[in-house]
Design a protein around this motif. Structure first.
Motif, PDB file in Angstrom:
ATOM      1  N   GLY A  29       1.140  -1.111  -0.156  1.00 37.40           N
ATOM      2  CA  GLY A  29      -0.015  -0.108   0.050  1.00 37.40           C
ATOM      3  C   GLY A  29       0.404   1.217  -0.067  1.00 37.40           C
ATOM      4  N   MET A  30      -0.242   2.454  -0.216  1.00 43.62           N
ATOM      5  CA  MET A  30       1.230   3.635   0.359  1.00 43.62           C
ATOM      6  C   MET A  30       0.778   4.514   1.692  1.00 43.62           C
ATOM      7  N   HIS A  31       0.892   5.267   1.600  1.00 44.90           N
ATOM      8  CA  HIS A  31       1.292   5.918   2.800  1.00 44.90           C
ATOM      9  C   HIS A  31       0.182   6.103   3.567  1.00 44.90           C
ATOM     10  N   ILE A  32      -0.591   6.438   2.599  1.00 45.21           N
ATOM     11  CA  ILE A  32      -2.140   6.955   3.285  1.00 45.21           C
ATOM     12  C   ILE A  32      -2.514   5.968   3.960  1.00 45.21           C
ATOM     13  N   GLN A  33      -2.444   4.759   3.697  1.00 45.82           N
ATOM     14  CA  GLN A  33      -3.102   3.332   4.037  1.00 45.82           C
ATOM     15  C   GLN A  33      -2.177   2.860   5.539  1.00 45.82           C
ATOM     16  N   ARG A  34      -1.110   3.957   5.328  1.00 45.16           N
ATOM     17  CA  ARG A  34      -0.018   3.111   6.906  1.00 45.16           C
ATOM     18  C   ARG A  34      -0.846   2.547   7.796  1.00 45.16           C
ATOM     19  N   GLN A  35      -1.483   3.064   9.099  1.00 44.48           N
ATOM     20  CA  GLN A  35      -2.417   2.677   9.523  1.00 44.48           C
ATOM     21  C   GLN A  35      -2.919   1.326   9.379  1.00 44.48           C
ATOM     22  N   HIS A  36      -3.817   1.349   8.563  1.00 44.70           N
ATOM     23  CA  HIS A  36      -4.372   0.550   7.877  1.00 44.70           C
ATOM     24  C   HIS A  36      -3.781  -0.678   7.692  1.00 44.70           C
ATOM     25  N   MET A  37      -2.810  -0.925   6.753  1.00 51.17           N
ATOM     26  CA  MET A  37      -1.507  -1.749   7.187  1.00 51.17           C
ATOM     27  C   MET A  37      -0.316  -2.370   7.805  1.00 51.17           C
ATOM     28  N   ASN A  38      -0.681  -1.528   9.281  1.00 53.94           N
ATOM     29  CA  ASN A  38      -0.295  -1.878  10.149  1.00 53.94           C
ATOM     30  C   ASN A  38      -1.361  -2.797  11.175  1.00 53.94           C
ATOM     31  N   ASP A  39      -2.637  -2.330  10.585  1.00 52.06           N
ATOM     32  CA  ASP A  39      -3.089  -3.225  12.006  1.00 52.06           C
ATOM     33  C   ASP A  39      -3.839  -4.645  11.250  1.00 52.06           C
ATOM     34  N   ILE A  40      -3.317  -4.923  10.040  1.00 50.40           N
ATOM     35  CA  ILE A  40      -3.546  -6.092   9.742  1.00 50.40           C
ATOM     36  C   ILE A  40      -2.408  -7.003  10.215  1.00 50.40           C
ATOM     37  N   CYS A  41      -1.148  -6.476   9.747  1.00 53.77           N
ATOM     38  CA  CYS A  41       0.062  -7.042  10.296  1.00 53.77           C
ATOM     39  C   CYS A  41      -0.452  -7.378  12.053  1.00 53.77           C
ATOM     40  N   ARG A  42      -1.014  -6.493  12.668  1.00 51.45           N
ATOM     41  CA  ARG A  42      -1.390  -6.721  14.313  1.00 51.45           C
ATOM     42  C   ARG A  42      -2.062  -8.198  14.488  1.00 51.45           C
ATOM     43  N   ARG A  43      -3.596  -8.622  13.339  1.00 50.68           N
ATOM     44  CA  ARG A  43      -4.408  -8.711  13.052  1.00 50.68           C
ATOM     45  C   ARG A  43      -3.359 -10.304  12.935  1.00 50.68           C
ATOM     46  N   ALA A  44      -3.000 -10.407  11.839  1.00 53.01           N
ATOM     47  CA  ALA A  44      -2.299 -11.660  11.184  1.00 53.01           C
ATOM     48  C   ALA A  44      -1.730 -11.775  11.986  1.00 53.01           C
ATOM     49  N   HIS A  45      -0.475 -11.195  12.671  1.00 56.15           N
ATOM     50  CA  HIS A  45       0.342 -11.607  14.364  1.00 56.15           C
ATOM     51  C   HIS A  45      -0.723 -12.337  15.668  1.00 56.15           C
ATOM     52  N   ALA A  46      -1.909 -12.191  14.958  1.00 58.09           N
ATOM     53  CA  ALA A  46      -2.469 -12.677  17.079  1.00 58.09           C
ATOM     54  C   ALA A  46      -3.087 -14.603  15.858  1.00 58.09           C
ATOM     55  N   PHE A  47      -2.718 -14.606  14.789  1.00 59.28           N
ATOM     56  CA  PHE A  47      -2.798 -16.306  14.739  1.00 59.28           C
ATOM     57  C   PHE A  47      -1.021 -16.582  14.018  1.00 59.28           C
ATOM     58  N   ASP A  48       0.161 -15.542  15.285  1.00 62.40           N
ATOM     59  CA  ASP A  48       1.598 -16.231  14.775  1.00 62.40           C
ATOM     60  C   ASP A  48       1.602 -16.512  13.149  1.00 62.40           C
ATOM     61  N   LEU A  49       1.258 -15.694  12.011  1.00 61.67           N
ATOM     62  CA  LEU A  49       1.887 -15.476  11.161  1.00 61.67           C
ATOM     63  C   LEU A  49       2.411 -14.412  10.494  1.00 61.67           C
ATOM     64  N   PRO A  50       3.689 -15.161   9.583  1.00 60.00           N
ATOM     65  CA  PRO A  50       4.416 -14.132   9.281  1.00 60.00           C
ATOM     66  C   PRO A  50       3.884 -13.072   8.332  1.00 60.00           C
ATOM     67  N   VAL A  51       4.274 -11.704   8.036  1.00 64.41           N
ATOM     68  CA  VAL A  51       3.652 -10.950   7.480  1.00 64.41           C
ATOM     69  C   VAL A  51       4.716 -10.267   6.849  1.00 64.41           C
ATOM     70  N   ALA A  52       4.624 -10.132   5.549  1.00 66.20           N
ATOM     71  CA  ALA A  52       6.008  -9.727   4.584  1.00 66.20           C
ATOM     72  C   ALA A  52       4.559  -8.063   3.936  1.00 66.20           C
ATOM     73  N   ILE A  53       6.150  -7.243   3.923  1.00 60.84           N
ATOM     74  CA  ILE A  53       4.953  -5.871   3.831  1.00 60.84           C
ATOM     75  C   ILE A  53       6.191  -5.141   2.371  1.00 60.84           C
ATOM     76  N   GLY A  54       4.640  -4.963   1.108  1.00 60.15           N
ATOM     77  CA  GLY A  54       5.760  -3.971   0.060  1.00 60.15           C
ATOM     78  C   GLY A  54       4.543  -3.624  -0.687  1.00 60.15           C
ATOM     79  N   GLY A  55       5.671  -2.760  -1.589  1.00 60.17           N
ATOM     80  CA  GLY A  55       4.866  -1.203  -2.071  1.00 60.17           C
ATOM     81  C   GLY A  55       5.447   0.191  -2.502  1.00 60.17           C
ATOM     82  N   PRO A  56       5.289   0.802  -2.185  1.00 59.14           N
ATOM     83  CA  PRO A  56       5.378   2.106  -2.418  1.00 59.14           C
ATOM     84  C   PRO A  56       5.673   2.900  -0.706  1.00 59.14           C
TER      85      PRO A  56
END
Length: 528
Positions: A83-110
């Motif tokens: 995602g882009m900078h404006i989506q930063r909070q939501h990307m971090n929220d997805i990471c938090r939810r995925a970590h609740a299931f102990d999943l590795p999370v990779a982020i790419g993009g601008p």
């Protein structure tokens, strides 16, 4: 082209984050449509999904349409986010939810490519474009899908040539729920506008797909159910003018073959007005809209931001030239420049009236990392870290004065009477110059007729009956109906409604004054 040489099977969940409410996402128009819930399919994640080994199961979820569920995370072995900078909070929220299931999370993009430090919680940072870093990430996950002990940063040094890109996995997206289709032809831009991060992220020498790739992608979009408009998301469609001229005949032939089922749109610098040979071919290919970063009608400001190429032709003359080929100009405008004066807002409103451009994305200046503007303002100690502000720039003029001027411009420029008058000008002097295309069998199908009737019903009821600007609407709509221009009426009504309603909220301080601000506001149409 896909990643090869991997035998292990991994289940990958690709999640695209929500946008906050924005001028450019058109969410106020969605209730008038037949079920649109998001703006455009995200190219980046769909490209990655197509690049994954063919035997890897993959799910794609756009949280602008629906939120990833516990079942989605339980199914997955790893999660990819972009995602882009404006989506930063939501990307971090997805990471938090995925970590609740102990999943590795990779982020790419601008965003992560420009600012890796924004994402300390992610397990893998993919910095740069598709390439050796992507292969490294997939090999690591193939060997071990558990979370690494500490964050791993992977930087692309060898990019995959765009001529080797696979067709994005459009089939994974609910394409009929998007306002526009999207396609990418090139990456990079030869210009170095002070505020733009594209050259820093993707280079100044545009890299290109082949015309055959583009027509194959259009075929795939058509197969997936996209009709209507498709937007070329390139940073500058004429970044390589020779390549654009090479591509256009292929687009013309594709449109003839398919019956002109798609209207095309793109971004280009205003100096395209000096290229009649390109504009004529674009008209033949049924391009109907060009987004031009006009930024400001002030020549001194254009020189200061290193956008002298906007002065290769007088701005109003350039707009009229593009209109003469049947293409509506959409303009990007920036307020809060160092060269702005107290009367800049009034000058901008005069430009809007004179140019007759209906849709202008009017933003406050925002300094993005990896731009000359960021570097200059950092040296001048004029970057402000305060997410409660609408801009991170310490303006020359008082902050409140700039914001109030922006609100005034939004309120006046998008008054229903003024906006519809500009659209009537487009009907008379722009749309009249468009290629006259035949009615296609697709347009005659019951599904397409039902879609049009649904949108007309919604527009007539919510705007023509319940709307507070219904007199203005009907003054425009009735002649369109008499001329049988149903498609044109729907198109204008949808965009105009978004602009009117968004501008009202903006003028009352309920919307961000910059589409690039990370100041968090909730979207009007949240994911269910």
């Amino acid at each position: 082209m896909r990643a090869e040489g991997i035998e292990t099977v991994r289940r990958i969940l690709c999640v695209f984050p929500r946008y906050t409410s924005s001028f450019g996402t058109f969410e106020y128009a969605y209730p008038l449509t037949d079920g649109v819930q998001a703006f455009m399919p995200p190219q980046g994640l769909l490209l990655i999904a197509a690049y994954l080994p063919a035997h890897w199961p993959v799910r794609f979820i756009d949280e602008n349409i629906r939120q990833a569920t516990a079942e989605d995370f339980q199914w997955a072995e790893a999660v990819f986010v972009s995602g882009m900078h404006i989506q930063r909070q939501h990307m971090n929220d997805i990471c938090r939810r995925a970590h609740a299931f102990d999943l590795p999370v990779a982020i790419g993009g601008p965003s992560v490519s420009a600012c890796p430090d924004y994402y300390p919680s992610f397990d893998y940072l993919h910095v740069g474009e598709l390439g050796d870093a992507t292969d490294d990430l997939l090999m690591r996950l193939a060997r071990d899908p558990s979370r690494p002990a500490q964050q791993v940063v992977l930087k692309t040094s060898e990019r995959v040539a765009m001529t080797d890109f696979p067709i994005p996995a459009y089939e994974l997206a609910e394409v009929k729920k998007y306002f526009l289709g999207s396609i990418q032809y090139s990456s990079g831009c030869p210009y170095q506008c002070e505020f733009c991060d594209i050259p820093g992220l993707y280079g100044r020498n545009p890299r290109l797909k082949s015309p055959q790739q583009i027509t194959a992608e259009l075929d795939r979009l058509l197969e997936c159910g996209v009709t209507g408009s498709v937007y070329f998301v390139d940073d500058n469609f004429i970044g390589n003018r020779k390549a654009a001229l090479d591509l256009l005949p292929h687009l013309v032939e594709w449109q003839k073959k398919t019956g002109y089922v798609m209207r095309l749109a793109c971004e280009a610098t205003l100096n395209i007005a000096k290229r009649p040979e390109i504009l004529e071919k674009m008209r033949e290919a049924f391009f109907v809209t060009i987004f031009c970063g006009i930024e400001t009608p002030d020549p001194d400001a254009l020189k200061a931001m290193q956008k002298d190429h906007n002065m290769m032709v007088p701005i109003l003359e350039g707009v009229r030239t593009i209109n003469s080929y049947g293409m509506e100009v959409v303009s990007g405008i920036i307020m809060g420049l160092d060269t702005d004066k107290p009367e800049t807002g009034d000058a901008l409103l005069a430009f809007v009236d004179e140019s007759r451009i209906p849709l202008l994305t009017i933003n406050l200046l925002q300094a993005l990392p990896q731009t000359p503007l960021w570097d200059r303002l950092a040296k001048e100690n004029r970057l402000i870290e305060d997410d409660s502000r609408d801009s991170n720039v310490d303006f020359i003029l008082p902050y409140d004065q700039v914001v109030n001027s922006w609100r005034k411009c939004m309120k006046i420029a998008f008054q229903p009477e003024k906006l519809y008058a500009r659209y009537q000008h487009q009907v008379d002097y722009t749309y009249a110059n468009r290629l006259k295309v035949p009615v296609t069998p697709e347009q005659k199908t019951w599904a397409n007729i039902k879609r049009g009737l649904t949108m007309l019903r919604n527009i007539f009821w919510k705007v023509g009956v319940l709307g507070d600007y219904k007199r203005v609407f009907w003054k425009f709509a009735l002649p369109r109906l008499r001329h049988g221009d149903i498609e044109g009426l729907i198109s204008v009504a949808l965009v105009a409604h978004h602009l009117i309603m968004y501008a009202r909220d903006a003028s009352e301080g309920q919307q961000n004054a910059s589409n690039y601000s990370i100041r968090l506001r909730e979207v009007s149409v949240p994911a269910e």
